[in-house]
Scaffold this active site. Structure first.
Site, PDB file in Angstrom:
ATOM      1  N   ALA A  69      44.815  30.986 -22.647  1.00  0.00           N
ATOM      2  CA  ALA A  69      43.603  31.008 -21.821  1.00  0.00           C
ATOM      3  C   ALA A  69      43.107  29.584 -21.599  1.00  0.00           C
ATOM      4  O   ALA A  69      43.340  28.690 -22.427  1.00  0.00           O
ATOM      5  CB  ALA A  69      42.520  31.840 -22.496  1.00  0.00           C
ATOM      6  N   GLY A 117      47.836  32.709 -25.622  1.00  0.00           N
ATOM      7  CA  GLY A 117      48.146  33.666 -24.556  1.00  0.00           C
ATOM      8  C   GLY A 117      49.582  33.542 -24.081  1.00  0.00           C
ATOM      9  O   GLY A 117      50.164  34.518 -23.611  1.00  0.00           O
ATOM     10  N   GLU A 120      51.391  35.493 -26.423  1.00  0.00           N
ATOM     11  CA  GLU A 120      50.937  36.886 -26.269  1.00  0.00           C
ATOM     12  C   GLU A 120      51.684  37.566 -25.130  1.00  0.00           C
ATOM     13  O   GLU A 120      52.235  38.642 -25.294  1.00  0.00           O
ATOM     14  CB  GLU A 120      49.427  36.922 -26.019  1.00  0.00           C
ATOM     15  CG  GLU A 120      48.618  36.340 -27.183  1.00  0.00           C
ATOM     16  CD  GLU A 120      47.366  37.121 -27.461  1.00  0.00           C
ATOM     17  OE1 GLU A 120      46.283  36.709 -27.017  1.00  0.00           O
ATOM     18  OE2 GLU A 120      47.493  38.172 -28.110  1.00  0.00           O
ATOM     19  N   GLU A 140      44.747  31.506 -31.369  1.00  0.00           N
ATOM     20  CA  GLU A 140      43.350  31.887 -31.119  1.00  0.00           C
ATOM     21  C   GLU A 140      42.423  31.667 -32.317  1.00  0.00           C
ATOM     22  O   GLU A 140      41.311  31.171 -32.176  1.00  0.00           O
ATOM     23  CB  GLU A 140      43.263  33.343 -30.643  1.00  0.00           C
ATOM     24  CG  GLU A 140      43.676  33.576 -29.206  1.00  0.00           C
ATOM     25  CD  GLU A 140      45.162  33.796 -29.026  1.00  0.00           C
ATOM     26  OE1 GLU A 140      45.963  33.361 -29.865  1.00  0.00           O
ATOM     27  OE2 GLU A 140      45.539  34.393 -27.998  1.00  0.00           O
TER      28      GLU A 140
HETATM   29  C1  LIG Z   1      42.327  35.972 -25.976  1.00  0.00           C
HETATM   30  C2  LIG Z   1      43.392  35.630 -24.950  1.00  0.00           C
HETATM   31  C3  LIG Z   1      44.059  34.347 -25.297  1.00  0.00           C
HETATM   32  C4  LIG Z   1      43.278  33.318 -25.716  1.00  0.00           C
HETATM   33  C5  LIG Z   1      43.895  32.005 -25.784  1.00  0.00           C
HETATM   34  O1  LIG Z   1      45.011  31.776 -25.357  1.00  0.00           O
HETATM   35  S1  LIG Z   1      42.881  30.790 -26.465  1.00  0.00           S
HETATM   36  C6  LIG Z   1      43.747  29.330 -25.902  1.00  0.00           C
HETATM   37  C7  LIG Z   1      44.555  28.803 -27.032  1.00  0.00           C
HETATM   38  N1  LIG Z   1      45.385  27.725 -26.553  1.00  0.00           N
HETATM   39  C8  LIG Z   1      45.701  26.697 -27.346  1.00  0.00           C
HETATM   40  O2  LIG Z   1      45.286  26.617 -28.472  1.00  0.00           O
HETATM   41  C9  LIG Z   1      46.590  25.634 -26.744  1.00  0.00           C
HETATM   42  C10 LIG Z   1      45.799  24.366 -26.531  1.00  0.00           C
HETATM   43  N2  LIG Z   1      46.643  23.308 -26.020  1.00  0.00           N
HETATM   44  C11 LIG Z   1      47.501  22.640 -26.837  1.00  0.00           C
HETATM   45  O3  LIG Z   1      47.643  22.907 -28.002  1.00  0.00           O
HETATM   46  C12 LIG Z   1      48.326  21.561 -26.186  1.00  0.00           C
HETATM   47  O4  LIG Z   1      47.712  21.218 -24.956  1.00  0.00           O
HETATM   48  C13 LIG Z   1      49.788  22.017 -25.888  1.00  0.00           C
HETATM   49  C14 LIG Z   1      50.546  22.153 -27.201  1.00  0.00           C
HETATM   50  C15 LIG Z   1      49.765  23.332 -25.128  1.00  0.00           C
HETATM   51  C16 LIG Z   1      50.438  20.943 -25.018  1.00  0.00           C
HETATM   52  O5  LIG Z   1      50.284  19.689 -25.624  1.00  0.00           O
HETATM   53  P1  LIG Z   1      50.597  18.368 -24.768  1.00  0.00           P
HETATM   54  O6  LIG Z   1      50.446  17.222 -25.691  1.00  0.00           O
HETATM   55  O7  LIG Z   1      51.837  18.562 -24.003  1.00  0.00           O
HETATM   56  O8  LIG Z   1      49.441  18.352 -23.675  1.00  0.00           O
HETATM   57  P2  LIG Z   1      47.912  17.958 -23.882  1.00  0.00           P
HETATM   58  O9  LIG Z   1      47.768  16.474 -23.703  1.00  0.00           O
HETATM   59  O10 LIG Z   1      47.378  18.584 -25.110  1.00  0.00           O
HETATM   60  O11 LIG Z   1      47.245  18.697 -22.627  1.00  0.00           O
HETATM   61  C17 LIG Z   1      47.537  18.281 -21.299  1.00  0.00           C
HETATM   62  C18 LIG Z   1      46.389  18.717 -20.436  1.00  0.00           C
HETATM   63  O12 LIG Z   1      46.362  20.165 -20.396  1.00  0.00           O
HETATM   64  C19 LIG Z   1      45.093  20.610 -20.845  1.00  0.00           C
HETATM   65  N3  LIG Z   1      45.250  21.880 -21.569  1.00  0.00           N
HETATM   66  C20 LIG Z   1      46.175  22.156 -22.497  1.00  0.00           C
HETATM   67  N4  LIG Z   1      45.975  23.407 -22.974  1.00  0.00           N
HETATM   68  C21 LIG Z   1      44.893  23.914 -22.340  1.00  0.00           C
HETATM   69  C22 LIG Z   1      44.198  25.166 -22.396  1.00  0.00           C
HETATM   70  N5  LIG Z   1      44.582  26.174 -23.182  1.00  0.00           N
HETATM   71  N6  LIG Z   1      43.102  25.318 -21.606  1.00  0.00           N
HETATM   72  C23 LIG Z   1      42.710  24.319 -20.770  1.00  0.00           C
HETATM   73  N7  LIG Z   1      43.346  23.107 -20.642  1.00  0.00           N
HETATM   74  C24 LIG Z   1      44.426  22.930 -21.441  1.00  0.00           C
HETATM   75  C25 LIG Z   1      44.597  19.514 -21.747  1.00  0.00           C
HETATM   76  O13 LIG Z   1      43.184  19.619 -21.864  1.00  0.00           O
HETATM   77  C26 LIG Z   1      45.037  18.291 -20.994  1.00  0.00           C
HETATM   78  O14 LIG Z   1      44.177  18.116 -19.910  1.00  0.00           O
HETATM   79  P3  LIG Z   1      43.622  16.649 -19.550  1.00  0.00           P
HETATM   80  O15 LIG Z   1      42.613  16.872 -18.491  1.00  0.00           O
HETATM   81  O16 LIG Z   1      44.838  15.882 -19.097  1.00  0.00           O
HETATM   82  O17 LIG Z   1      43.057  16.067 -20.832  1.00  0.00           O
HETATM   83  C27 LIG Z   1      42.800  35.468 -23.542  1.00  0.00           C
HETATM   84  C28 LIG Z   1      43.992  35.382 -22.585  1.00  0.00           C
HETATM   85  C29 LIG Z   1      43.516  35.972 -21.258  1.00  0.00           C
HETATM   86  C30 LIG Z   1      42.037  36.138 -21.457  1.00  0.00           C
HETATM   87  C31 LIG Z   1      41.317  37.124 -20.571  1.00  0.00           C
HETATM   88  C32 LIG Z   1      41.613  36.795 -19.120  1.00  0.00           C
HETATM   89  C33 LIG Z   1      40.769  37.653 -18.180  1.00  0.00           C
HETATM   90  C34 LIG Z   1      39.389  37.429 -18.570  1.00  0.00           C
HETATM   91  C35 LIG Z   1      38.595  36.646 -17.795  1.00  0.00           C
HETATM   92  C36 LIG Z   1      37.275  36.242 -18.219  1.00  0.00           C
HETATM   93  O18 LIG Z   1      36.539  35.615 -17.481  1.00  0.00           O
HETATM   94  C37 LIG Z   1      36.911  36.525 -19.640  1.00  0.00           C
HETATM   95  C38 LIG Z   1      37.515  37.777 -20.152  1.00  0.00           C
HETATM   96  C39 LIG Z   1      39.027  37.879 -19.928  1.00  0.00           C
HETATM   97  C40 LIG Z   1      39.347  39.314 -20.160  1.00  0.00           C
HETATM   98  C41 LIG Z   1      39.820  36.969 -20.861  1.00  0.00           C
HETATM   99  C42 LIG Z   1      39.573  37.261 -22.360  1.00  0.00           C
HETATM  100  C43 LIG Z   1      40.436  36.400 -23.287  1.00  0.00           C
HETATM  101  C44 LIG Z   1      41.901  36.513 -22.923  1.00  0.00           C
HETATM  102  C45 LIG Z   1      42.442  37.899 -23.232  1.00  0.00           C
END
Ligand SMILES: C[C@H](/C=C/C(=O)SCCNC(=O)CCNC(=O)[C@H](O)C(C)(C)COP(=O)(O)OP(=O)(O)OC[C@H]1O[C@@H](n2cnc3c(N)ncnc32)[C@H](O)[C@@H]1OP(=O)(O)O)[C@H]1CC[C@H]2[C@@H]3CCC4=CC(=O)CC[C@]4(C)[C@H]3CC[C@]12C
Length: 266
Positions: A69, A117, A120, A140
């Protein structure tokens, strides 16, 4: 990097009998946006409704699969508010194949991170190919969130209990080789070739009898967790449908004539 407004956030392309769905927000590691998920649901509807589509492949752009997400969007609008308001019923998240499964095989082609996600939705796919540098995890809990995409139910049914519990509770990432050893994925290939391998597998499935393929898949799904004596009636009913199909005559006839079968899907 700013998002390219002209580029769709999810690309959908038909290649023969295969529909390729590509998550397309590489600047955010293909983090899930509502627009991306809208296109995903349209693609799933097309897979199920178009008889000429026999297999689907899900992959990500830019050498990434999916970062889950969009945490930045989530920081602006908490999902819990959407749940409380009734705007979203997370029991069914069709984009993530929670509460919905495709009627045709879905192959995941993973490069890079498949996190939260990303892992997931992986559990809603059937065959999974990953580049050797791919990483998996259900993160998460690290953010005080719940894996609402189905992992707390599905992961323990797909990999050993203690590994599933470890991944869900620690949020740790695992490598492609670890994921292969756990059975979370089925293939590890050189980086950059996951899509090529997935398309090769898709072609093999698409050459098989579509009626057989779809009913075998349905049997796997519909009988999951059942006692075998309860499952066999379900399996037999679906199997009989296959043997009643035109394709069940085309196959053996092609073999007898030393020809490649050309199935009709009827
Ligand atoms: C619950 C369900 C799932 C939830 C989740 O998935 S929580 C998200 C968890 N994600 C993470 O922890 C990953 C975070 N990112 C990283 O760890 C790293 O970025 C990486 C390992 C992925 C990559 O590393 P990297 O070194 O290559 O790159 P970076 O330098 O870190 O990043 C580069 C650049 O990308 C940006 N970035 C990375 N990850 C994310 C991210 N996850 N979100 C945003 N941006 C990200 C980073 O910031 C950098 O940006 P920059 O600007 O360059 O700095 C949910 C799944 C679906 C949901 C439902 C969907 C429909 C709905 C809609 C609604 O409105 C709410 C209700 C819901 C039903 C919603 C409910 C919850 C879900 C079910």
């Amino acid at each position: 990097m700013s998002e390219n407004p002209r580029e769709p956030e999810c690309l959908v392309e038909k290649r023969g009998h295969t529909l390729v769905v590509t998550l397309n927000r590489p600047q955010a590691r293909n983090a899930l946006s509502t627009e991306m998920m809208r296109i995903m649901v349209e693609a799933w509807d097309r897979v199920d409704s178009d008889d000429d589509i026999r297999v689907a492949v899900l992959t990500g752009a830019g050498g990434y699969f999916c970062a889950g997400a969009d945490l930045k969007a989530m920081s602006r609008q908490a999902p819990g508010d959407s749940f409380e308001s009734g705007e979203f019923d997370p029991t069914h998240l069709p984009a993530l194949l929670k509460g919905r499964r495709l009627s045709k095989p879905l192959i995941a082609a993973v490069e890079g991170p498949a996190i939260a996600g990303g892992t997931e939705i992986l559990q809603g796919t059937d065959i999974r190919v990953a580049g050797e540098s791919a990483r998996f995890g259900v993160a998460e809990a690290r953010w005080g969130l719940f894996p609402m995409g189905g992992s707390a139910v599905r992961l323990v049914r797909q990999i050993p209990y203690t590994i599933a519990a470890d991944m869900l509770l620690t949020g740790r990432q695992v490598s492609a080789q670890e994921a292969l050893s756990y059975g979370l994925i089925g293939y590890v290939v050189p980086d950059g070739t996951a899509l090529e391998k997935a398309l090769e597998i898709a072609e093999r499935i698409a050459a098989n009898g579509p009626v057989a393929v779809q009913n075998i898949l349905r049997t796997i799904r519909d009988t999951e967790g059942m006692h075998e004596m309860d499952a066999f009636p379900v399996e037999t009913a679906l199997g009989k449908k296959v043997f009643a199909s035109d394709d069940a005559k085309i196959g053996p006839t092609a073999f007898a004539n030393k020809e490649k079968p050309v199935f009709t899907g009827r």
